[in-house]
Enzyme design. Structure first.
Site, short mmCIF file in Angstrom:
data_model
loop_
_atom_site.label_atom_id
_atom_site.label_comp_id
_atom_site.label_asym_id
_atom_site.label_seq_id
_atom_site.Cartn_x
_atom_site.Cartn_y
_atom_site.Cartn_z
N ASP A 82 52.19 66.90 27.42
CA ASP A 82 53.15 66.01 26.77
C ASP A 82 53.58 64.93 27.75
O ASP A 82 53.85 65.21 28.92
CB ASP A 82 54.36 66.84 26.32
CG ASP A 82 55.35 66.04 25.51
OD1 ASP A 82 54.95 65.05 24.87
OD2 ASP A 82 56.54 66.42 25.50
N HIS A 114 64.55 60.90 22.48
CA HIS A 114 64.49 62.15 23.24
C HIS A 114 65.89 62.60 23.63
O HIS A 114 66.76 61.79 23.92
CB HIS A 114 63.66 61.95 24.51
CG HIS A 114 62.24 61.59 24.25
ND1 HIS A 114 61.77 60.30 24.41
CD2 HIS A 114 61.18 62.32 23.84
CE1 HIS A 114 60.48 60.27 24.12
NE2 HIS A 114 60.10 61.48 23.77
N THR A 135 64.62 70.05 23.35
CA THR A 135 66.05 70.10 23.65
C THR A 135 66.78 71.13 22.79
O THR A 135 67.59 71.92 23.30
CB THR A 135 66.69 68.72 23.47
OG1 THR A 135 66.05 67.79 24.35
CG2 THR A 135 68.17 68.75 23.80
N SER A 140 64.42 67.01 18.24
CA SER A 140 65.68 67.73 18.41
C SER A 140 66.88 66.88 17.97
O SER A 140 66.92 65.68 18.22
CB SER A 140 65.86 68.14 19.87
OG SER A 140 64.92 69.11 20.25
#
Length: 275
Positions: free
Chosen positions: A81, A179, A232, A210
């Site tokens: 990732d 993010h 997260t 998330s």
């Protein structure tokens, strides 16, 4: 079984569901993720980020991930990732990772194409699938590994050109997520998602899943997202479970966190229409 991500993402792309792709930073997370996928009899994409090398080395991440993937009764892709470095991604491919993401989304369009093509040309002969990003998913609060905070929506024409020039297998798009943590629930541009889905045939990926909200994520899966990255939320639910139950020893603490993380991941499999 350890596989690349191509067939599982193509199936998701054709049947309007999304596969959760959680990042891992230790053995317990890998084992928990695969146990959930086996319980549901669904595929798994477990991911290790270049930015998480302070928790595990690349070699350690491969050894842990490949061990559990090869034992698994379901298809498991071992994915990189947010690979920023060409050398790091090539090293991961040589190590045995079966899927990689080259993230040059903060570079110019031309440089993004150049770097992505270099990785595709290295990965495909080795049976490794490649994800890239066009547009840019920035960062919410408390996300230390994303230096560029602001997001840039993916343009339809830009996406088509990028896919045609690079021959990638899947593409991460920016439609309003970020993010890390949010202040409130994000506003997703579903109209743009529909346009992007209609413009290309390869699977679309959503980063920053998330804190996006179940309703938003379910709709993303229904409208064309085939893979949704989650990290997260899993970290938070694990930490909160420890704070709530206040274990008095390390073994119990790990068991409590693992249980909470597994329950949260199973929840997301269902939200994403993946089971």
């Amino acid at each position: 079984m350890l596989v690349n991500s191509k067939e599982m993402l193509l199936d998701a792309n054709s049947r309007d569901y999304a596969i959760p792709s959680p990042d891992f930073i230790n053995l317990n997370m890998v084992r928990s993720y695969i146990e959930v996928a086996e319980k549901l009899d669904r595929p798994s994409i477990i991911a290790f980020s270049e930015g998480m090398q302070n928790f595990l080395s690349l070699e350690e991440a491969y050894l842990i991930g490949s061990y559990y993937a090869e034992k698994a009764k379901i298809p498991v892709a071992l994915h990189i990732d947010h690979g920023k470095s060409i050398d790091f991604i090539k090293k991961a491919i040589d190590q045995g990772f079966t899927s990689v993401m080259i993230d040059a989304s903060t570079d110019s369009f031309e440089e993004n194409v150049r770097k992505t093509k270099e990785i595709v040309e290295y990965a495909h002969p080795r049976n490794v699938t490649v994800e890239a990003e066009i547009g840019h998913v920035g960062a919410g609060e408390n996300y230390e590994n994303e230096k560029v905070k602001s997001s840039k929506y993916t343009g339809v024409n830009e996406l088509v050109k990028f896919v045609n020039l690079t021959n990638i297998d899947s593409v991460a798009v920016s439609i309003g997520t970020a993010h890390g943590f949010y202040n409130g629930t994000p506003r997703i541009n579903f109209d743009r998602l529909v346009e992007l889905k209609s413009a290309v045939s390869i699977p679309l990926v959503l980063h920053g899943g998330s804190s996006t909200g179940d309703e938003n994520l379910k709709k993303c899966a229904e409208l064309g997202i085939s893979k949704i990255n989650i990290f997260t939320d899993l970290c938070v639910v694990g930490a909160n479970s420890i704070l709530e139950e206040r274990p008095d020893n390390y073994k119990l603490m790990m068991m409590i966190a693992d249980k909470a993380i597994k329950e949260k991941l199973e929840h997301y499999y269902r939200v994403f229409n993946c089971c």
